[in-house]
Design an enzyme around this catalytic site. Structure first.
Site, PDB file in Angstrom:
ATOM      1  N   GLY A 239       8.212   0.604   3.944  1.00 27.95           N
ATOM      2  CA  GLY A 239       8.695   0.004   5.186  1.00 27.95           C
ATOM      3  C   GLY A 239       8.645   0.966   6.357  1.00 27.95           C
ATOM      4  O   GLY A 239       9.290   2.020   6.331  1.00 27.95           O
TER       5      GLY A 239
ATOM      6  N   PHE B 144       9.764  -8.498   5.585  1.00 25.32           N
ATOM      7  CA  PHE B 144       8.730  -8.579   6.627  1.00 25.32           C
ATOM      8  C   PHE B 144       8.020  -7.244   6.794  1.00 25.32           C
ATOM      9  O   PHE B 144       8.656  -6.184   6.699  1.00 25.32           O
ATOM     10  CB  PHE B 144       9.353  -8.971   7.978  1.00 25.32           C
ATOM     11  CG  PHE B 144      10.039 -10.304   7.935  1.00 25.32           C
ATOM     12  CD1 PHE B 144       9.326 -11.476   8.192  1.00 25.32           C
ATOM     13  CD2 PHE B 144      11.386 -10.399   7.603  1.00 25.32           C
ATOM     14  CE1 PHE B 144       9.955 -12.714   8.122  1.00 25.32           C
ATOM     15  CE2 PHE B 144      12.017 -11.628   7.532  1.00 25.32           C
ATOM     16  CZ  PHE B 144      11.303 -12.791   7.798  1.00 25.32           C
ATOM     17  N   GLY B 145       6.733  -7.323   7.103  1.00 22.18           N
ATOM     18  CA  GLY B 145       6.003  -6.126   7.481  1.00 22.18           C
ATOM     19  C   GLY B 145       6.290  -5.813   8.939  1.00 22.18           C
ATOM     20  O   GLY B 145       6.903  -6.610   9.658  1.00 22.18           O
ATOM     21  N   GLY B 146       5.871  -4.646   9.388  1.00 22.85           N
ATOM     22  CA  GLY B 146       5.923  -4.313  10.810  1.00 22.85           C
ATOM     23  C   GLY B 146       7.285  -3.935  11.358  1.00 22.85           C
ATOM     24  O   GLY B 146       7.476  -3.907  12.569  1.00 22.85           O
TER      25      GLY B 146
ATOM     26  N   MET C  91      10.208  -9.406  -4.621  1.00 26.44           N
ATOM     27  CA  MET C  91      11.410  -9.651  -3.809  1.00 26.44           C
ATOM     28  C   MET C  91      11.846 -11.076  -4.105  1.00 26.44           C
ATOM     29  O   MET C  91      11.699 -11.990  -3.295  1.00 26.44           O
ATOM     30  CB  MET C  91      11.084  -9.441  -2.321  1.00 26.44           C
ATOM     31  CG  MET C  91      10.911  -7.962  -1.978  1.00 26.44           C
ATOM     32  SD  MET C  91       9.970  -7.714  -0.451  1.00 26.44           S
ATOM     33  CE  MET C  91       8.315  -7.714  -1.119  1.00 26.44           C
TER      34      MET C  91
ATOM     35  N   SER D  34       1.333  -2.520   7.948  1.00 24.85           N
ATOM     36  CA  SER D  34       0.775  -2.676   9.297  1.00 24.85           C
ATOM     37  C   SER D  34       0.075  -1.406   9.776  1.00 24.85           C
ATOM     38  O   SER D  34      -0.947  -1.485  10.463  1.00 24.85           O
ATOM     39  CB  SER D  34       1.871  -3.105  10.277  1.00 24.85           C
ATOM     40  OG  SER D  34       3.011  -2.317  10.129  1.00 24.85           O
TER      41      SER D  34
ATOM     42  N   SER E 275      -0.143  -1.961   1.698  1.00 29.76           N
ATOM     43  CA  SER E 275       0.457  -3.241   1.325  1.00 29.76           C
ATOM     44  C   SER E 275      -0.422  -4.384   1.777  1.00 29.76           C
ATOM     45  O   SER E 275      -0.673  -4.566   2.975  1.00 29.76           O
ATOM     46  CB  SER E 275       1.841  -3.388   1.960  1.00 29.76           C
ATOM     47  OG  SER E 275       2.257  -4.731   1.818  1.00 29.76           O
TER      48      SER E 275
HETATM   49  C1  DX5 Z   1       8.547  -5.471   3.218  1.00 31.59           C
HETATM   50  C2  DX5 Z   1       7.505  -5.139   2.191  1.00 31.59           C
HETATM   51  C3  DX5 Z   1       6.638  -4.017   2.597  1.00 31.59           C
HETATM   52  C4  DX5 Z   1       5.830  -4.276   3.842  1.00 31.59           C
HETATM   53  C5  DX5 Z   1       5.617  -2.969   4.541  1.00 31.59           C
HETATM   54  O1  DX5 Z   1       9.433  -6.384   2.672  1.00 31.59           O
HETATM   55  O2  DX5 Z   1       8.116  -4.781   0.965  1.00 31.59           O
HETATM   56  O3  DX5 Z   1       5.804  -3.597   1.542  1.00 31.59           O
HETATM   57  O4  DX5 Z   1       4.595  -4.877   3.569  1.00 31.59           O
HETATM   58  O5  DX5 Z   1       5.056  -3.224   5.768  1.00 31.59           O
HETATM   59  P1  DX5 Z   1       5.040  -2.133   6.930  1.00 31.59           P
HETATM   60  O6  DX5 Z   1       4.317  -0.951   6.385  1.00 31.59           O
HETATM   61  O7  DX5 Z   1       4.312  -2.824   8.037  1.00 31.59           O
HETATM   62  O8  DX5 Z   1       6.466  -1.818   7.262  1.00 31.59           O
HETATM   63 ZN    ZN Z   2       6.853  -3.827  -0.648  1.00 24.13          ZN
END
Ligand code: DX5
Ligand code: ZN
Length: 216
Positions: free
Chosen positions: A175, A142-144, A67, A197, A7
């Protein structure tokens, strides 16, 4: 199928071309592109201006994850901007079918997505109408974040439906995915794993991608 889609949300936007070159060199299959509008999710990422450099510098297909509210207003523009697949959230719309048709009319692959609090059974009527379903394994925004373990049963459920009906529909998981849970996710029936991440914050991102594929 066992595909890895890093991502770009977790990439270094100050050195985006470098990160995209790393993705190009790596065994990654797609680049996952997270578009957030600040309304459907409490975060804003990026939009059309980044599609251009990503299409230019990235040799891997762009897997766009919207999103956003009112995806019907924007799916065609994302197709025109070079998306290889376009997905939007089932819970963001009243009727996904006309929006899927807009994407299909552009010759682009379709994906329907649900957040972890949406009943996975709601995807069942659409399994033969999309190329892929995306089960969020964290709340979009959010990531992470930490992987939600209940996702495993949802993968098994939706995989059983797909197999029962002999459909080609892919299952994507997004995620909290990393090299420690990738094998289990593929074994449960996932076809595509998104990792932000875990890839971009790693010392050796290419090695993480390789590991995720091998352990799968
Ligand atoms: C979250 C995003 C994901 C995100 C995943 O809303 O849709 O694609 O970038 O990030 P990680 O792998 O860090 O959970
Ligand atoms: Zn995503």
């Amino acid at each position: 199928m066992k595909l890895i889609a890093p991502s770009v949300l977790s990439a270094d936007f100050g050195h985006l071309a470098d990160d995209l070159e790393m993705i190009n060199r790596s065994e990654a299959d797609w680049l996952h592109v997270d578009v957030m509008d600040g309304t459907f999710v409490p975060n804003i990422s990026f939009g059309f201006p980044l599609m251009e450099p990503m299409r230019k510098y990235c040799t891997k297909p762009l897997d766009v994850h919207l999103m956003i509210v009112h995806p019907e207003k924007y799916v065609e523009r994302f197709c025109d901007a070079g998306a290889w697949s376009v997905g939007f959230h089932l819970e963001a719309v009243d009727d996904p079918l006309p929006i899927l048709d807009l994407i299909k009319a552009k010759g682009v692959r379709t994906c329907l997505t649900i957040n972890p609090d949406i009943d996975v059974k709601r995807l069942v009527p659409y399994l033969d109408k999309v190329d892929m379903v995306l089960l969020m394994s964290v709340f979009a925004g959010f990531g992470g974040q930490k992987f939600i373990p209940e996702t495993m049963d949802k993968i098994r459920f939706i995989k059983a439906e797909i197999v029962k009906r002999n459909l080609p529909t892919l299952i994507e998981i997004d995620g909290g995915v990393n090299a420690d849970n990738s094998a289990e996710l593929f074994a449960a029936g996932a076809d595509v794993l998104v990792a932000g991440s875990a890839v971009f914050e790693a010392k050796d991102p290419e090695e993480v991608i390789r590991k995720m594929k091998i352990t799968g």
